[in-house]
Each structure stands twice: as C-alpha cells, then as structure tokens.
Design a protein around this motif. Structure first.
Motif, mmCIF file in Angstrom:
data_model
loop_
_atom_site.group_PDB
_atom_site.id
_atom_site.type_symbol
_atom_site.label_atom_id
_atom_site.label_comp_id
_atom_site.label_asym_id
_atom_site.label_seq_id
_atom_site.Cartn_x
_atom_site.Cartn_y
_atom_site.Cartn_z
ATOM 1 N N UNK A 7 29.832 111.733 99.752
ATOM 2 C CA UNK A 7 29.376 110.350 99.793
ATOM 3 C C UNK A 7 28.887 110.059 101.203
ATOM 4 N N UNK A 8 27.662 109.586 101.306
ATOM 5 C CA UNK A 8 27.092 109.216 102.598
ATOM 6 C C UNK A 8 27.037 107.695 102.664
ATOM 7 N N UNK A 9 27.583 107.129 103.727
ATOM 8 C CA UNK A 9 27.654 105.673 103.859
ATOM 9 C C UNK A 9 26.886 105.242 105.093
ATOM 10 N N UNK A 10 26.004 104.265 104.904
ATOM 11 C CA UNK A 10 25.131 103.783 105.968
ATOM 12 C C UNK A 10 25.248 102.262 106.058
ATOM 13 N N UNK A 11 25.869 101.727 107.119
ATOM 14 C CA UNK A 11 25.837 100.268 107.299
ATOM 15 C C UNK A 11 24.466 99.864 107.832
ATOM 16 N N UNK A 12 23.974 98.716 107.402
ATOM 17 C CA UNK A 12 22.638 98.287 107.822
ATOM 18 C C UNK A 12 22.577 96.768 107.925
ATOM 19 N N UNK A 13 22.129 96.294 109.069
ATOM 20 C CA UNK A 13 21.891 94.856 109.242
ATOM 21 C C UNK A 13 20.451 94.666 109.712
ATOM 22 N N UNK A 14 19.618 94.111 108.842
ATOM 23 C CA UNK A 14 18.203 93.851 109.160
ATOM 24 C C UNK A 14 17.517 95.105 109.710
ATOM 25 N N UNK A 15 17.510 96.144 108.897
ATOM 26 C CA UNK A 15 16.949 97.441 109.307
ATOM 27 C C UNK A 15 15.734 97.829 108.466
ATOM 28 N N UNK A 16 14.928 96.855 108.049
ATOM 29 C CA UNK A 16 13.798 97.177 107.185
ATOM 30 C C UNK A 16 12.788 98.111 107.854
ATOM 31 N N UNK A 69 30.059 92.420 110.514
ATOM 32 C CA UNK A 69 31.004 93.226 111.278
ATOM 33 C C UNK A 69 30.833 94.671 110.845
ATOM 34 N N UNK A 70 30.474 95.557 111.786
ATOM 35 C CA UNK A 70 30.124 96.919 111.397
ATOM 36 C C UNK A 70 31.324 97.697 110.853
ATOM 37 N N UNK A 71 32.515 97.468 111.429
ATOM 38 C CA UNK A 71 33.697 98.156 110.921
ATOM 39 C C UNK A 71 34.006 97.756 109.494
ATOM 40 N N UNK A 72 33.942 96.457 109.216
ATOM 41 C CA UNK A 72 34.202 95.979 107.857
ATOM 42 C C UNK A 72 33.122 96.436 106.893
ATOM 43 N N UNK A 73 31.860 96.480 107.352
ATOM 44 C CA UNK A 73 30.766 96.938 106.488
ATOM 45 C C UNK A 73 30.923 98.419 106.153
ATOM 46 N N UNK A 74 31.282 99.240 107.147
ATOM 47 C CA UNK A 74 31.515 100.666 106.866
ATOM 48 C C UNK A 74 32.643 100.830 105.841
ATOM 49 N N UNK A 75 33.735 100.104 106.045
ATOM 50 C CA UNK A 75 34.881 100.223 105.132
ATOM 51 C C UNK A 75 34.498 99.798 103.719
ATOM 52 N N UNK A 76 33.742 98.719 103.585
ATOM 53 C CA UNK A 76 33.315 98.261 102.258
ATOM 54 C C UNK A 76 32.401 99.289 101.602
ATOM 55 N N UNK A 77 31.505 99.863 102.388
ATOM 56 C CA UNK A 77 30.622 100.889 101.852
ATOM 57 C C UNK A 77 31.384 102.104 101.371
ATOM 58 N N UNK A 78 32.411 102.500 102.101
ATOM 59 C CA UNK A 78 33.210 103.666 101.700
ATOM 60 C C UNK A 78 34.013 103.361 100.437
ATOM 61 N N UNK A 79 34.580 102.178 100.349
ATOM 62 C CA UNK A 79 35.308 101.815 99.121
ATOM 63 C C UNK A 79 34.375 101.926 97.911
ATOM 64 N N UNK A 80 33.174 101.408 98.058
ATOM 65 C CA UNK A 80 32.212 101.447 96.962
ATOM 66 C C UNK A 80 31.827 102.890 96.636
ATOM 67 N N UNK A 81 31.604 103.697 97.668
ATOM 68 C CA UNK A 81 31.232 105.096 97.462
ATOM 69 C C UNK A 81 32.331 105.860 96.738
ATOM 70 N N UNK A 82 33.582 105.609 97.101
ATOM 71 C CA UNK A 82 34.694 106.313 96.461
ATOM 72 C C UNK A 82 34.842 105.896 95.000
#
Length: 256
Positions: A7-16, A69-82
């Motif tokens: 699972x690859x997780x990428x946090x992104x804030x306004x990265x179009x 919050x990048x830490x919270x976004x990474x954690x949320x992305x990982x939960x979803x990926x798992x």
C-alpha cells in the motif's frame, strides 16, 4: 517477511501541479513488483484545487480529509489503505512518499527486498528535482545533506541519518505496534522512526533508491524542507536550528 500486498500512501494538500507526475512514477514502480497487488491511496487533505479529481484520474484511491495536519492525513490514508488491503492477507508493506515527489522505477522492488531480509522499516534519501532547483541551491543543500557520507570507496554503504516521509517504508505490523503516525503538523516521519528505533525494530538506512522531491521554497508543512531551502538562498538569515535538509529529522546511527 514476504509482503502479500503493498500500500502506497501519499498525503496531498493543494498539489494539482505535481500529483499527476507523482502517480505516474508510482504506477511504474508498481508494475515492477507485479503480480503483487499494490493499492495507491492519496489522502487529499483540505484541498481547494483539483488534487482529488486528478488523483482519481491517475488511478489512486482518494480519501478526502479535513485534517489540515500532515501526520493526521498520513495516518488516515494508511487506515484506509489497510482496509482496502485486508483481503490480501496480514503481511502488508506500507510505502510512503509525498505528492511533490517522484519515485524511481525500482523503488517498491527495493523496499520489498529489504522486507524479505526481515527489516521492519526502510529509510530512504531524497534528491532535489533538477527542474525545480538551480545549481547553487543544489550545491548548498548537498553540502549539508551528504556531510556524513564517506568519500572514496570505503566498501560500506552510506548509512545516512535522514528521515523523510517522501521515502519511507514500514511493515504494517511494525507500524501498528508502535501506534502509527502521530497527528503532528511536521516531523511526523521522524517521530514514527524514533519509536520504531526505540522499540528495537530493524531499520534499513539506504541511499539506493532516492526520491526526487520539489525544491519549492513555500512548503505545505512548517519547519520542513521548503523552510530549510529558503534559508539556503543567498542573503537569507541563518535558520533557527542547525541546517540540514532533514532538519529535526535525524535518527541516531547506532543504538545507545
């Protein structure tokens, strides 16, 4: 450990402007580990642009969050990926990068090789993307970044001290054992690595598969690479802490 899925997780804030290039590189890396299943999750955090739609068009599973919050976004992305990877078995390997970065073709293959050698985590390095940085900025950055690397042919690989969320891998089991990413606005990558280190997990430090990352001077997380690069500009004041592209993101080279 032989991963059953990645699972690859990428946090992104306004990265179009950068997310499509990031995902193109991840698709190439995923092709290099076929037939292992790879799910790519983009945590589109508080985006006000087209990041989420471009990520979906680029083949990612998109989780829209409002963490700011990048830490919270990474954690949320990982939960979803798992959750998405649950059917692939318990031995999932988590790979992390950033939306302003591109990974080399063998990036996931290298991480799997470390996992099969029974490492719990992999800390990789970065290079400034040449199309985003002038030669003077690259030289100033590299002078600090590589100062622990031995010159010449020492016969030993460079066991660097850096920790980057843009180039990090960890087994899902080890990640969950230490509690995952903390909801930190910056330094969440170093915090996770420090807990893995403190609890005796095997950590590989490698310069074999560096990630190309943007040399922008206005970043998404305070105190990150962009802040350091701004201080490296000619005429800029000295940074408030010892300069390094991983300022505040070191890990000891040996266990005390």
């Amino acid at each position: 450990m032989t991963p059953s899925a990645l699972a690859v997780v990428v946090p992104a804030h306004d990265e179009e402007r950068r997310i499509s290039a990031c995902l193109r590189s991840l698709r190439v890396a995923a092709a290099h580990v076929a037939p292992l299943p790879v799910v790519i999750v983009v945590a589109a955090d508080a985006c006000t642009d087209a990041t989420a739609s471009l990520a979906a068009r680029g083949g990612a599973r998109v989780l829209e969050t409002r963490c700011r919050n990048v830490g919270a976004a990474r954690a949320a992305g990982i939960r979803h990926a798992l959750e998405l990877s649950a059917v692939a078995g318990p031995d999932v390997w988590l790979a992390m990068t950033d939306a302003d970065s591109t990974v080399p073709a063998a990036w996931l293959a290298h991480q799997i090789a470390w996992a099969r050698r029974k490492y719990d985590a992999v800390l990789g390095t970065i290079r400034l993307a040449p199309d985003t940085a002038g030669p003077l900025l690259v030289a100033r950055h590299d002078a600090e970044y590589f100062r622990t690397r031995r010159l010449g042919k020492s016969g030993r690989a460079w066991e660097h001290p850096h920790v980057h969320g843009a180039n990090l891998g960890v087994s899902a089991a080890a990640y969950c054992r230490v509690g995952g990413f903390a909801p930190l606005p910056t330094g969440e990558d170093r915090d996770l690595a420090a807990r893995l280190f403190a609890t005796g997990h095997r950590i590989a430090r490698t310069d074999q598969h560096p990630v190309r990352t943007s040399a922008r001077l206005h970043g998404r997380a305070p105190g990150g690479l962009a802040d350091l690069l701004a201080h490296l500009q000619p005429g800029a004041p000295d940074p408030p802490a010892a300069p390094d592209s991983a300022r505040g993101r070191f890990l000891p080279l040996s266990r005390p």
